[in-house]
Structures are given as structure tokens and as C-alpha cells.
Design an enzyme around this catalytic site. Structure first.
Site, short mmCIF file in Angstrom:
data_model
loop_
_atom_site.label_atom_id
_atom_site.label_comp_id
_atom_site.label_asym_id
_atom_site.label_seq_id
_atom_site.Cartn_x
_atom_site.Cartn_y
_atom_site.Cartn_z
N ASP B 243 -30.32 -80.80 -38.50
CA ASP B 243 -29.12 -83.01 -38.05
C ASP B 243 -27.86 -82.32 -38.95
O ASP B 243 -26.77 -82.95 -39.00
CB ASP B 243 -29.43 -84.01 -37.54
CG ASP B 243 -30.37 -82.89 -35.85
OD1 ASP B 243 -30.36 -82.92 -35.07
OD2 ASP B 243 -31.22 -84.16 -35.86
N GLU B 244 -28.65 -82.11 -40.02
CA GLU B 244 -27.88 -82.33 -41.70
C GLU B 244 -26.30 -81.48 -41.49
O GLU B 244 -25.82 -81.64 -41.89
CB GLU B 244 -29.28 -82.17 -41.89
CG GLU B 244 -28.65 -82.08 -44.12
CD GLU B 244 -29.57 -81.55 -44.55
OE1 GLU B 244 -30.85 -81.80 -44.44
OE2 GLU B 244 -29.26 -81.08 -46.29
N ARG B 245 -27.35 -79.95 -40.97
CA ARG B 245 -25.67 -78.92 -41.52
C ARG B 245 -25.04 -79.72 -40.38
O ARG B 245 -23.41 -79.71 -41.08
CB ARG B 245 -26.61 -77.59 -40.84
CG ARG B 245 -28.12 -77.31 -42.18
CD ARG B 245 -28.46 -75.86 -41.46
NE ARG B 245 -29.33 -75.69 -42.13
CZ ARG B 245 -30.07 -74.99 -41.64
NH1 ARG B 245 -30.50 -74.56 -41.20
NH2 ARG B 245 -31.02 -74.94 -43.01
#
Lengths: 258, 381
Positions: B243-245
């Protein structure tokens, strides 16, 4: 209690406005539309009253188009997302003068039977500052314009309003039902929260063709006519002066202000 | 604008709300947050009230139960806050430190730590990277040793966002060094635990973010603070990274577009040799080429978002997008400095700040080389 709050769709105050070459109006391409900022304050005040008085209901009312590029439903949805309970749009594409707006609102008041109508003191597009006063006159209701503070009595039978007048404050008390128009310092409108936005999906947005109100006796004929719109003269470049003496001299001889 | 992702009136209203919050609460204080080296923590509470901190989370835990399209709207708007560090701190709160707890945490743990994070009453940080283990996560050394009903934690973490503001950490620690990938656990560690301390780090960019070195000396937390199963920490953390990416891609393409627009305005106003800079062909080439790259980055990002909305695996595409967006953003920042000339080199210029801020995109959340390495593996090389 039931509160009506009015909503007008106006160009974003941050938008730079261009007048059409023929002077018939403003160029509306690429204009961002928002709720009239004074109406936003009116909605906020209605919501604050609702939060204080259990069982209250806030209904938004507007007059205007229901399809792009003039879809007032966008602004009504924003108001519903802020927390209003329902909205009514009187559908017309005609540009209406304040008296016709006031007459249409009076018709809605007849059917909705609110205890209070809260409106922006004026719309920032044509700055008429008239519809609230006219509505009070048509209904024979008391009015308090330019409100900077609104308080209801414990029994909700009367309102006390502080008005910002030249050089001070004026406090009025009047029995409800009545009309209040909101000034800038009345409150700071809330944001539409995400839960509010989602709840608004289920709220009713009722559309009434203006013809329906005409059948019920609404007179849409106006008394004024827009003759011409023109931009203000371009500001001249400033001038740097050498000394205070020279400034005073120029203010006297050139600007003729002292 | 890829209208197919977010074309409902609700998306538009949500965009207006985030935009207003950014314009009124974040952007005017952007340089103040740089000075402070962190965001004003009270703003998390406001974001919580507006519903910004749990977009995709279950309403049971205070979230809104929405899909990635709303996350896209939110971070496209947050990118205009004029402070990449602040945007990073918010990303950690919403999509880096909390997804595992939301997905795998016990009800008690979620009630105690997730709900307050969604409300903005608590700030979270993700503590994975160590001095000797960055993108190579499995090399971490921080140990959690069981002592009765407690974990006793020793070790250190580095480059941790929200180090000073965090109320709790989502810590990845080794609980069984013999168990390989089955020997890691994710543990919620409150930052007021005795034995925990931090030291802030001085970065070349992202000044509005409190990045720190964390120390754990015999920090005791209950074993019930383990997120999900003991020993599943590595796998859970890998999911959390995805998700962070994608958010880095959303923020980066929107941020680069904003910088491009600012640069275009500058070039139209800046007079060089008696005509606007934008009238010179060399400038026009640069602006057109940059916009092409920005548009490609945004469309690749939107492609990933569409897949995530449909709940499809997008590991390959997100890895590509992260690689592409990082390089694009660095190129755009560099060219925009060039077009701004001497002013671009000043700390007060957006281009100058973007130059140091965007450098991180190709490093954080998995370095470019690691992205490429894993993509090669996925392709079967």
C-alpha cells in the site's frame, strides 16, 4: 424546530472574473462554482441551532439549474454533506432578480412552514443584499439582517440577534417565525466530513419545476433589467515619491483627496 | 483526469473537503512545519474528525469502508500541502503503520490502538528498517524474547518517520532466529514504554517530517500486543509495504504535476532577453517532455489503482510504478530547478525543495534496485 437555509451557486471568490465582450454577463467557462460564502455561514448557523435544539430539521432551498453547466445540485449536495437534512431546488435556467427570488422563497415557506429562515446577507456575485429583506416583507415576518450572533430563547419562541451596524452593535429580539441574514463574523463554517458526505447520499434532494410554483400563483416577472456589465477600470501603475512633502502635494493637486 | 476512477459526486465532495483542509490548515503552515521538523500533532485529530484517517478501514474501527479511489483522491490533494515531509507523516499514519493491525490485529488490540489512530487521537509509526537491514527486511536483528506473558525487546531501528510524534509503533522484530521467514512478529509498542528512546536525524530533505533512530533496551510489552500470529510478522509486513508504494506513486505524480504547473507559470512571467522564458523553444521542449513523463506516471498509477479497486494483485505493476514515478519525479525536480535558475537553488523555491524531497522516492519503501530485483524474479529470471 424547522429551519430553512438558502443556497446560491456563485463563482468561487478566488476565480478571476472576465466580462463577456458584449457586456451581457460574465464568462462562465472554467469558472469554479461554490456555495455563496454568506450562505455557507447561514447553513452553519442553522446546523448549530439544530445541534442545540433536539428534534430540529434543516432544509436547504435554492433556485437555479439542475444540469451542467449550471447544476445547483452540486452546491446543495455540499450543504447536505455538511449536515442539512434535506434540500429543495426550484428548477429554472432564468436569471432571477431578488424580488422574484423572494417571491419563490415565500411560496416555499408557505408549504414548508419553517420557524426560521437563515440566509446569507447577500450573494457575492451581484451583491444585491435584498432577497432577505424582501422575503420578510412578503411574509410579514420580522427580520434581523447582518447577524453576528444568533440566540434562541429557551422555549424557541423568540430569537435575539446581534447585528453589526456602523460604529457598533445593535441587539434585536423578535418573535419567531422570522428571517435572519448572516454576516461574515457569525461563525466559521464546518467542512463536509467524509461520514457526512456518505450520509448525504441517502438524503432527499427534491426538485420542483418553477412552473409548479407559477401555477400556485408565483409571479416571475421582474422589474429590473440588466443593461450592461463592464469590468472596473484597470488600476494605474503607482508612483514613487521622494518625500512626505511631495506626497502631500500630489495628494492635494493630483489625486485631489486632501 | 482519469474520471473512471473517481467520477461520483461523493468523490468530488471529498476532494473539496481534503482540498479545503490542505489549503487552510496545511499549506499556510508548510514552512512552520519545516522549522518544527514535524507536523502539528493536533492536526491529526482534525483529520480524524473529517474521516481522512481510515478511508478503507472497517466502520467497526472508525473507518469508512471505501476503496482505493478515495485514497487516490486524498493523496492527490495532500500532495498540494507544499511539504513532502508532512505528506509522508500522514501516509505513515493511514497506510504504512496501521494496515496490518487493521487486517490481522485482535479486537482488543484494534480497539486500543487502531481506533484512536483512525480518530487522530494517537499517531503511529512503522519500525522495520535497521542500520544493517533496509530493503533487505529479513536481515533485521531487533529481538523480542518471550518472558512469561511479555515480550522483552532489544535492538534499534533507523530512518523511522513520525519518531517524535508517534504514540505507538508497529514494530517488526525477530522472535525466533532459527525459524527463517517464520521467525518474525509484528508487535504494537507504545512509545511511553520504559526502555524506549529516540534520537532525531538530520535529513537533506523532507524537513517537515520527524525521522529518527529508535532504541529499545529491555522494553516490555504484553505478548497480546502481537499483531496476528506470532511468527507471521514478515509475511504481514510484506503485505503492508504494498500500500505504501502505491501511495508514494499517487503523491509523486500529483506533486510533480503541481511543480510543473508552478514552473510553467514562472516561465511565462520570467522575462529573459526581453521575452518570456516560455517563448524560447528550449524551454518549451523541456516543459512538454516533462508533462509527457508526468502523465505517463499518473496513468500507470491509475492503472494500479484500478486493479486495487477490483482487489486484484498488482505487485508487478505497483513495483513498476514506484520505479517509474521515483525517476520521473527526480527528473522533473531537476529540470524545474534549471528553469528557475538561481531562484530554483534557494531553499524557499518549490523546485529546490522537490529536488531534495523526491530523492527519497527511489529509496524509501524498497529501493529502485530492489524493485527491479523482485520484478526480475517475478518474471522468472
Amino acid at each position: 424546530m424547522k429551519i430553512l437555509a438558502t443556497v446560491k451557486r456563485v463563482p468561487d471568490p478566488e476565480t478571476s472574473i472576465k466580462v463577456k465582450p458584449d457586456g451581457s454577463g460574465i464568462v462562465t467557462d472554467n469558472v469554479k462554482w461554490v456555495i455563496n460564502p454568506f450562505d455557507e455561514i447561514a447553513i452553519e448557523e442553522a446546523l448549530r441551532i439544530k445541534e442545540k435544539v433536539a428534534g430540529s430539521e434543516v432544509v436547504l432551498v435554492s433556485i437555479g439549474g439542475n444540469a451542467a453547466p449550471n447544476d445547483v445540485k452540486e452546491q446543495l449536495r455540499t450543504g447536505l454533506a455538511m449536515g442539512a437534512d434535506g434540500a429543495i431546488l426550484v428548477v429554472t435556467d432564468a436569471a432571477l432578480e431578488p424580488l422574484v427570488v423572494a417571491r419563490a422563497l415565500a411560496k416555499l415557506v408557505e408549504t414548508e412552514k419553517p420557524d426560521l429562515v437563515v440566509m446569507g446577507k447577500q450573494a457575492i456575485d451581484d451583491d444585491s443584499n435584498a432577497a432577505g429583506q424582501m422575503l420578510a416583507e412578503l411574509l410579514g415576518w420580522p427580520q434581523a439582517t447582518f447577524a453576528s450572533k444568533v440566540e434562541l430563547s429557551g422555549d424557541q419562541k423568540s430569537a435575539t440577534v446581534i447585528r453589526e451596524v456602523d460604529g457598533g452593535l445593535e441587539t434585536l429580539r423578535f418573535p419567531l417565525p422570522g428571517i435572519v441574514t448572516a454576516d461574515l463574523r457569525l461563525n466559521e463554517p464546518r467542512y463536509a466530513s467524509l461520514p457526512g458526505i456518505m450520509k448525504a447520499r441517502k438524503k432527499e434532494l427534491k426538485e420542483i419545476p418553477i412552473g409548479d410554483l407559477e401555477k400556485a400563483g408565483l409571479d416571475v416577472s421582474g422589474r429590473t433589467q440588466l443593461v450592461k456589465m463592464e469590468p472596473p477600470p484597470k488600476r494605474q501603475a503607482g508612483k514613487l515619491v521622494e518625500s512626505v512633502d511631495q506626497l502631500v502635494e500630489l495628494l492635494h493637486t493630483e489625486a485631489k483627496v486632501i | 483526469m482519469a474520471a473512471d476512477i473517481y467520477d461520483t459526486p461523493e468523490h468530488e465532495l471529498f476532494r473539496q473537503t481534503v482540498r479545503k483542509f490542505v489549503q487552510e490548515e496545511l499549506a499556510p503552515r508548510a514552512r512552520e512545519f519545516d522549522q518544527m521538523g514535524r507536523i502539528d500533532k493536533r492536526l491529526y485529530r482534525k483529520m480524524g474528525e473529517l474521516g481522512l484517517l481510515g478511508l478503507r478501514y472497517d466502520p467497526k474501527w472508525g473507518g469508512s469502508g471505501l476503496d482505493w479511489s478515495y485514497t487516490a483522491v486524498m493523496f492527490e490533494e495532500i500532495a498540494h500541502c507544499d511539504n513532502a515531509g508532512v505528506a509522508m507523516g500522514i501516509t505513515v499514519q493511514t497506510d504504512m503503520a496501521t494496515p496490518s493491525l487493521h487486517q490481522f490485529g485482535s479486537d482488543e488490540l484494534r480497539a486500543r490502538y487502531l481506533m484512536p489512530a483512525v480518530k487522530g487521537e494517537m499517531v503511529a509509526a512503522i519500525a522495520v528498517t535497521e542500520p544493517d537491514a533496509g530493503s533487505d527486511v529479513a536481515s533485521i536483528k531487533t529481538r523480542a524474547v518471550r518472558d512469561g506473558d511479555d515480550w522483552v525487546i532489544n535492538g534499534s531501528k533507523i530512518y523511522i518517520t513520525n519518531a517524535a510524534t508517534a504514540d505507538w509503533l508497529c514494530l517488526l522484530a525477530v522472535n525466533d532466529p532459527e525459524a527463517g521467514y517464520g521467525g518474525f512478529s509484528q508487535i504494537v509498542v507504545p512509545t511511553d514504554s520504559p526502555g524506549f528512546s529516540y534520537q532525531l536525524l538530520d535529513k537533506i530533505g523532507n524537513w517537515g517530517s520527524d525521522t529518527g533512530l529508535l532504541f529499545f533496551e529491555d522494553v516490555r510489552v504484553p505478548v497480546t500486543n502481537t499483531i496476528g500470529d506470532i511468527g507471521r510478522g514478515f509475511q504481514q509486513q510484506m503485505m503492508q509495504f504494498q500500500d505504501e508504494r502505491l501511495i508514494a506513486c499517487i503523491s509523486t505524480s500529483a506533486g510533480s504535476k503541481a511543480l510543473w504547473e508552478e514552473t510553467r507559470r514562472y516561465c511565462e512571467e520570467r522575462i529573459v532577453f526581453k521575452k518570456p522564458l516560455s517563448k524560447m523553444q528550449v524551454t518549451q521542449f523541456k516543459l512538454v517532455e516533462m508533462l509527457t513523463e508526468i502523465t505517463a506516471a499518473r496513468e500507470l498509477t491509475h492503472h494500479c489503482i484500478r486493479k486495487r479497486i477490483r482487489n486484484e494483485d498488482a505487485t508487478m505493476e505497483i513495483s513498476m510504478a514506484k520505479l517509474f514515478c521515483g525517476r520521473m519525479a527526480r527528473y522533473v525536480a531537476d529540470e524545474c530547478i534549471q528553469l528557475h535558475g538561481g531562484f530554483g537553488y534557494m531553499k524557499e523555491s518549490k523546485a529546490g525543495r522537490a529536488f531534495v524531497d523526491t530523492r527519497l522516492i527511489s529509496i524509501g519503501g524498497g529501493a529502485d534496485e530492489v524493485m527491479i530485483h523482485y520484478m526480475a524474479k517475478m518474471l522468472g529470471f
